[in-house]
Design an enzyme around this catalytic site. Structure first.
Site, PDB file in Angstrom:
ATOM      1  N   GLU A 141      14.260   5.916  34.799  1.00 51.82           N
ATOM      2  CA  GLU A 141      13.521   4.501  34.535  1.00 51.82           C
ATOM      3  C   GLU A 141      12.437   4.788  33.641  1.00 51.82           C
ATOM      4  O   GLU A 141      12.140   3.777  33.027  1.00 51.82           O
ATOM      5  CB  GLU A 141      12.808   4.041  36.077  1.00 51.82           C
ATOM      6  CG  GLU A 141      13.494   3.896  37.085  1.00 51.82           C
ATOM      7  CD  GLU A 141      13.963   5.097  37.983  1.00 51.82           C
ATOM      8  OE1 GLU A 141      13.860   6.302  37.399  1.00 51.82           O
ATOM      9  OE2 GLU A 141      14.636   4.939  39.172  1.00 51.82           O
ATOM     10  N   LYS A 149      12.198   6.581  30.931  1.00 50.64           N
ATOM     11  CA  LYS A 149      12.862   6.595  29.740  1.00 50.64           C
ATOM     12  C   LYS A 149      13.405   5.336  29.327  1.00 50.64           C
ATOM     13  O   LYS A 149      12.988   4.758  28.035  1.00 50.64           O
ATOM     14  CB  LYS A 149      14.308   7.510  29.823  1.00 50.64           C
ATOM     15  CG  LYS A 149      15.168   7.553  28.707  1.00 50.64           C
ATOM     16  CD  LYS A 149      16.683   8.228  28.841  1.00 50.64           C
ATOM     17  CE  LYS A 149      17.437   7.919  27.756  1.00 50.64           C
ATOM     18  NZ  LYS A 149      17.181   9.026  26.907  1.00 50.64           N
ATOM     19  N   GLY A 174      30.775  23.756  10.996  1.00 52.02           N
ATOM     20  CA  GLY A 174      31.670  23.237  12.330  1.00 52.02           C
ATOM     21  C   GLY A 174      31.945  21.714  12.346  1.00 52.02           C
ATOM     22  O   GLY A 174      32.751  21.148  12.295  1.00 52.02           O
ATOM     23  N   ARG A 190      13.476  11.752  26.142  1.00 54.09           N
ATOM     24  CA  ARG A 190      14.829  12.622  26.304  1.00 54.09           C
ATOM     25  C   ARG A 190      15.165  13.876  27.163  1.00 54.09           C
ATOM     26  O   ARG A 190      14.337  14.414  27.532  1.00 54.09           O
ATOM     27  CB  ARG A 190      14.987  13.344  24.763  1.00 54.09           C
ATOM     28  CG  ARG A 190      14.905  12.477  23.595  1.00 54.09           C
ATOM     29  CD  ARG A 190      16.022  11.799  23.377  1.00 54.09           C
ATOM     30  NE  ARG A 190      16.165  11.267  21.925  1.00 54.09           N
ATOM     31  CZ  ARG A 190      17.016  11.652  21.106  1.00 54.09           C
ATOM     32  NH1 ARG A 190      17.557  12.762  21.453  1.00 54.09           N
ATOM     33  NH2 ARG A 190      16.841  10.861  19.755  1.00 54.09           N
ATOM     34  N   TRP A 236      22.122  27.666  28.128  1.00 48.70           N
ATOM     35  CA  TRP A 236      21.999  26.313  27.970  1.00 48.70           C
ATOM     36  C   TRP A 236      22.699  25.686  29.470  1.00 48.70           C
ATOM     37  O   TRP A 236      23.235  24.607  29.325  1.00 48.70           O
ATOM     38  CB  TRP A 236      22.789  25.621  26.794  1.00 48.70           C
ATOM     39  CG  TRP A 236      21.573  25.501  25.822  1.00 48.70           C
ATOM     40  CD1 TRP A 236      20.349  25.560  25.913  1.00 48.70           C
ATOM     41  CD2 TRP A 236      21.703  25.292  24.310  1.00 48.70           C
ATOM     42  NE1 TRP A 236      19.619  25.508  24.908  1.00 48.70           N
ATOM     43  CE2 TRP A 236      20.454  25.379  24.011  1.00 48.70           C
ATOM     44  CE3 TRP A 236      23.103  25.146  23.499  1.00 48.70           C
ATOM     45  CZ2 TRP A 236      20.383  25.080  22.450  1.00 48.70           C
ATOM     46  CZ3 TRP A 236      22.896  24.902  22.283  1.00 48.70           C
ATOM     47  CH2 TRP A 236      21.575  25.042  21.604  1.00 48.70           C
ATOM     48  N   HIS A 295      18.945  18.494   8.730  1.00 55.49           N
ATOM     49  CA  HIS A 295      17.962  17.536   9.888  1.00 55.49           C
ATOM     50  C   HIS A 295      17.585  16.520   9.115  1.00 55.49           C
ATOM     51  O   HIS A 295      16.864  15.506   9.810  1.00 55.49           O
ATOM     52  CB  HIS A 295      17.192  18.423  10.568  1.00 55.49           C
ATOM     53  CG  HIS A 295      17.691  19.768  11.035  1.00 55.49           C
ATOM     54  ND1 HIS A 295      17.927  20.729  10.127  1.00 55.49           N
ATOM     55  CD2 HIS A 295      17.937  19.849  12.396  1.00 55.49           C
ATOM     56  CE1 HIS A 295      18.354  21.788  10.990  1.00 55.49           C
ATOM     57  NE2 HIS A 295      18.580  21.313  12.022  1.00 55.49           N
ATOM     58  N   CYS A 310      23.269  23.954   9.246  1.00 54.99           N
ATOM     59  CA  CYS A 310      23.591  23.582  10.641  1.00 54.99           C
ATOM     60  C   CYS A 310      24.639  22.689  10.601  1.00 54.99           C
ATOM     61  O   CYS A 310      25.123  22.252   9.580  1.00 54.99           O
ATOM     62  CB  CYS A 310      22.431  23.095  11.388  1.00 54.99           C
ATOM     63  SG  CYS A 310      22.623  23.299  13.319  1.00 54.99           S
TER      64      CYS A 310
HETATM   65  N1  GLN Z   1      29.585  24.476  15.503  1.00 56.66           N
HETATM   66  C1  GLN Z   1      28.277  23.565  15.989  1.00 56.66           C
HETATM   67  C2  GLN Z   1      28.159  22.555  15.101  1.00 56.66           C
HETATM   68  O1  GLN Z   1      28.528  22.359  14.096  1.00 56.66           O
HETATM   69  C3  GLN Z   1      26.962  24.578  15.831  1.00 56.66           C
HETATM   70  C4  GLN Z   1      25.895  23.784  16.417  1.00 56.66           C
HETATM   71  C5  GLN Z   1      24.435  24.249  16.415  1.00 56.66           C
HETATM   72  O2  GLN Z   1      24.173  25.193  15.631  1.00 56.66           O
HETATM   73  N2  GLN Z   1      23.690  23.557  17.143  1.00 56.66           N
HETATM   74  O3  GLN Z   1      27.822  21.283  15.606  1.00 56.66           O
HETATM   75 ZN    ZN Z   2      22.771  25.178  13.864  1.00 59.14          ZN
END
Ligand code: GLN
Ligand code: ZN
EC number: 2.1.1.14
Length: 756
Positions: free
Chosen positions: A17, A19, A435, A518, A564, A697, A729
């Site tokens: 709630e 959130k 990826g 979050r 995780w 990012h 990333c």
């Molecule tokens: N292979 C994943 C991606 O590209 C790696 C994600 C990550 O580094 N958190 O989303």
């Molecule tokens: Zn990453």
């Protein structure tokens, strides 16, 4: 006599709630306002107190509630607001510090010890001024009192507060210690007027770390001041997550009323009992796991509590949760889909309340009421079923682990890489990505519709294939060397594998606050795990069939899956990790049999599992390295194993990274230039490295020039033969409009550097 307490209670609401209310307000949605937010907050606090009261908890907290974060509340309470937010007040100031506004960037946020909860980092400098604002603390206390509950008041302790602060000049946060303590004293003075007797809990978890040991000499002077403010205020020095033996020795020198110790994650705290037996300080014993989701074995816990009682020489003490219940989901009430047997093993925050009070009652040899008797009987039945259930105990898995003989790859890196260069045949500065490609709304809708049964499998498959086709086509066009399929079929890098691994379950409503509004919903690893069938081979093979270039297989590593998830507590982690490693091991085997030549095993959360105390680091590192090596031990010498980690700082762990023995590692250096890469050179790291050349990012598209400069900077540190070029990333949070030009520029830049 033993009494019960709860360290702190979650606040986001059993249906999130808070959130909704926060995000409604921030998003200026109709029907949401500051008033509606206050109303939601009030309703939640009342409900949470009611739960604890109904469960017969003796000591319930106030001021454990927060609209965003407890550290931010403390910053607000102490008035140490960074200069850029001056002029603002109330919630506008509060949320601006948390989230930034048009003219000021948000304050930094980081992980709370070894949890996945993030707090706002206090930002101090030499001239920082402090002004007490006790309004929230006082009003929440009065609110609970009006509800008929005399609460203990929770505060972040001054030493932990300063230890976690950063300074924007070179000053030391502790230069403010006297002033901060004076503000806390002022607060205690006000608190002392609220009632005839009040418990105030000072959270001082810094003392479960090695850093805390260095700060231990501050405990006596600080708490001598605080305990002398008012006789009717009883101070509890609360710690959690690890042992706090050094702090115990200091606390017993003061007039502090009680000390909270975690007996679930700080087993060494048992050594404190002898000292406490001889002192006036009262123990608050954290015995019910506040960080995991399984039922406590009540009989065993009662036995343990009685043992504590004995060692304390019969002194009175308190029994409660090992830490705030903030780190577990709210309640099982709304779980309808989960296998009922698995559900019978679970206990979320609300259910843990009953455990605490039943353990307390039984340890006091008191009879249980009817409701409690039923819970107790169910608890015994569940302990029994957990010990024997075939859902958990899979003989074949156990036998396979016991019979293991191969724990690592056959050849050394030097031998492997020669073979790989021959078969994979890539030139210098090979390009790839991490990826994932953008997760579009269409893609999310496609997956959801398939899950809900609204579209059939072939429609779903066509949608995924179309995405892969587009993704491959784009990568070929921009000239990347090693391609990926883009991960369109995955919602989350752990959940996707969890859903296909036997021994995993998923809650519908098991949300845990991660930061602000979050939440995350970690999967539940409840039993022996195994892989009934290939998990990724179909999609990767399909992707490979669409191109002559090398298609990289994409897996999540065992350490990350473990870090995780909520993991079963009835088996050592190292053994569970081996089982997970074997699932990945099988998958690699199948991928290479299907003709896949490169497989990436992501360990995005590798650092997350690092222990709080240095004494435990070597065993974690050994376990993590062994686990990773086992998972890739099925790779033939010519199969190239990549890994990816979302970190840029490797100084402390470089030897461990090297020992993992991946052929290629991609990392997050983009924001730190080539500075942090130097460690790879200075230790003589041999394996290949892909330091991210731009920051994914941010939505910004890096220019060719900029990328050329960045690549050249990398070349100053590592030789061209050792370097891969990639973003820092996965690209799933970005838009295609950002990803496409960025990657085109990246491959352009590589061409320029190769030719120069
Ligand atoms: N292979 C994943 C991606 O590209 C790696 C994600 C990550 O580094 N958190 O989303
Ligand atoms: Zn990453």
């Amino acid at each position: 006599m033993i009494k019960s307490y709860v360290t702190g209670f979650p606040r986001i609401g059993e249906k999130r709630e808070l959130k909704r209310s926060l995000e409604g307000l921030w998003g200026k949605k109709e029907g949401f306002s500051q008033d509606s937010l206050s109303q939601t907050a009030k309703t939640l606090r009342a409900r949470h107190w009611e739960y604890q009261k109904n469960a017969n908890i003796d000591v319930i907290s106030s001021n454990d509630f927060s609209l965003y974060d407890i550290m931010l509340d403390t910053i607000f309470m102490l008035g140490c607001v960074p200069f850029r937010f001056r002029g603002l007040s109330g919630n506008e100031l509060y949320f601006s510090m948390a989230r930034g506004n048009n003219s000021a960037v948000a304050m930094e946020m980081t992980k709370w010890f070894n949890t996945n909860y993030h707090y706002i980092v206090p930002e101090l400098h030499k001239g920082t001024e402090f002004n007490l604002n006790s309004q929230k603390v006082i009003s929440e206390y009065n609110e609970a009192k009006a509800q008929g509950i005399k609460t203990k008041i929770n505060l972040v302790g001054p030493i932990t507060f300063l230890a976690l602060a950063k300074t924007t000049d070179d000053s030391c946060a502790f230069c403010h210690l006297d002033e901060v303590v004076a503000k806390y004293a002022e607060l205690l003075e006000q608190i002392s007027k609220l009632d005839d007797e009040i418990i105030v809990q000072f959270d001082e978890p810094i003392f479960v770390t090695d850093r805390g040991d260095e700060l231990a000499d501050k405990i006596v002077p600080v708490y001598e001041k605080l305990t002398s403010v008012a006789n009717n205020v009883k101070i509890v020095f609360m710690t959690y997550f690890e042992h706090a033996l050094k702090a115990v020795n200091e606390v017993v020198k003061t007039k502090i009323y009680g000390i909270g110790l975690d007996f679930v994650y700080g087993v060494k705290n048992l050594d404190a009992l002898e000292i406490l037996a001889k002192s006036n300080v009262v123990l608050f014993a954290g015995v019910v796991d506040g960080r995991n989701v399984w039922k406590s074995d009540i009989d065993k816990k009662v036995e343990f509590v009685k043992e504590i009682e004995k060692r304390l020489g019969g002194k009175d003490f308190y029994v409660g949760s090992s830490c705030s219940l903030l780190h577990v989901p709210f309640t099982l009430k709304y779980e309808e889909k989960i296998n009922p047997e698995v559900k019978s093993w679970l206990s979320f925050a609300v259910e843990k309340l009953s455990e605490i009070s039943i353990i307390t009652a039984l340890a006091n040899n008191k009879p249980l009421c009817e409701v409690a008797t039923k819970i107790y009987n169910d608890n015994k039945a569940s302990a029994n079923s957990r010990a024997n259930s075939t859902l958990i105990h899979d003989k074949a898995v156990a036998e396979r682990v016991n019979a293991l003989v191969k724990f690592q790859r056959d050849l050394s890196f030097d031998e492997r890489i020669k073979i790989q260069h021959k078969t994979l045949n890539y030139g210098i500065l090979p390009t790839t990505t991490i990826g994932s490609f953008p997760q579009t709304t269409e893609l999310r809708v496609l997956r959801q519709n398939f899950k809900k049964g609204e579209i059939d499998e072939s429609t779903y498959n066509d949608g995924i294939k179309k995405y892969i086709d587009d993704c491959v086509k784009f990568q070929e066009e921009c000239g990347l060397d090693v391609l990926v399929h883009g991960e369109p079929e995955r919602n989350d890098m752990v959940e996707y594998f969890g859903e296909q691994i036997k021994g995993y379950a998923f809650s519908e409503n098991g949300w845990v606050q991660s930061y602000g509004s979050r939440c995350v919903k970690p999967p539940l690893l409840f039993g022996d795990v195994s892989r009934p069938k290939p998990m990724t081979v179909d999609w990767i093979s399909y992707a490979q069939s669409r191109t002559d270039k090398i298609m990289k297989g994409m897996l999540t590593g065992p350490v990350t899956i473990l870090n995780w998830s909520f993991v079963r507590d009835d088996k050592p982690r190292a053994e569970i990790a081996k089982q997970l490693a074997l699932c990945i091991n099988d998958e690699i085997s199948d991928l290479q049999d299907a003709g896949i030549k490169i497989v990436q095993v992501d360990e995005a959360a590798f650092k997350e599992g690092y222990p709080l105390r240095a004494e435990n680091i070597p065993s974690y590192e050994k376990f993590a390295v062994d686990c990773f090596k086992l998972s890739v031990s099925s790779a033939r010498p010519e199969t190239q194993i990549h890994t990816h980690m979302c970190y840029s700082e490797f100084n402390d762990i470089i030897k461990t990274i090297e020992a993992m023995d991946a052929d290629v590692i991609s990392i997050e250096t983009a924001r730190s230039g080539n500075e942090l890469l130097k460690i790879f050179k200075s230790v003589g790291y041999k394996q290949e490295v892909g330091p991210g050349v731009y920051d994914i990012h941010s939505p910004r598209v890096p220019s060719v020039d900029e990328l050329v400069t960045q690549i050249k900077a990398l070349l100053e540190v590592l030789p061209k033969e050792q370097l891969w070029i990639n973003p820092d990333c996965g690209l799933k949070t970005r838009k295609w409009e950002e990803v496409k030009p960025s990657l085109v520029n990246m491959t352009q830049a590589v061409k320029i550097v190769r030719n120069s």
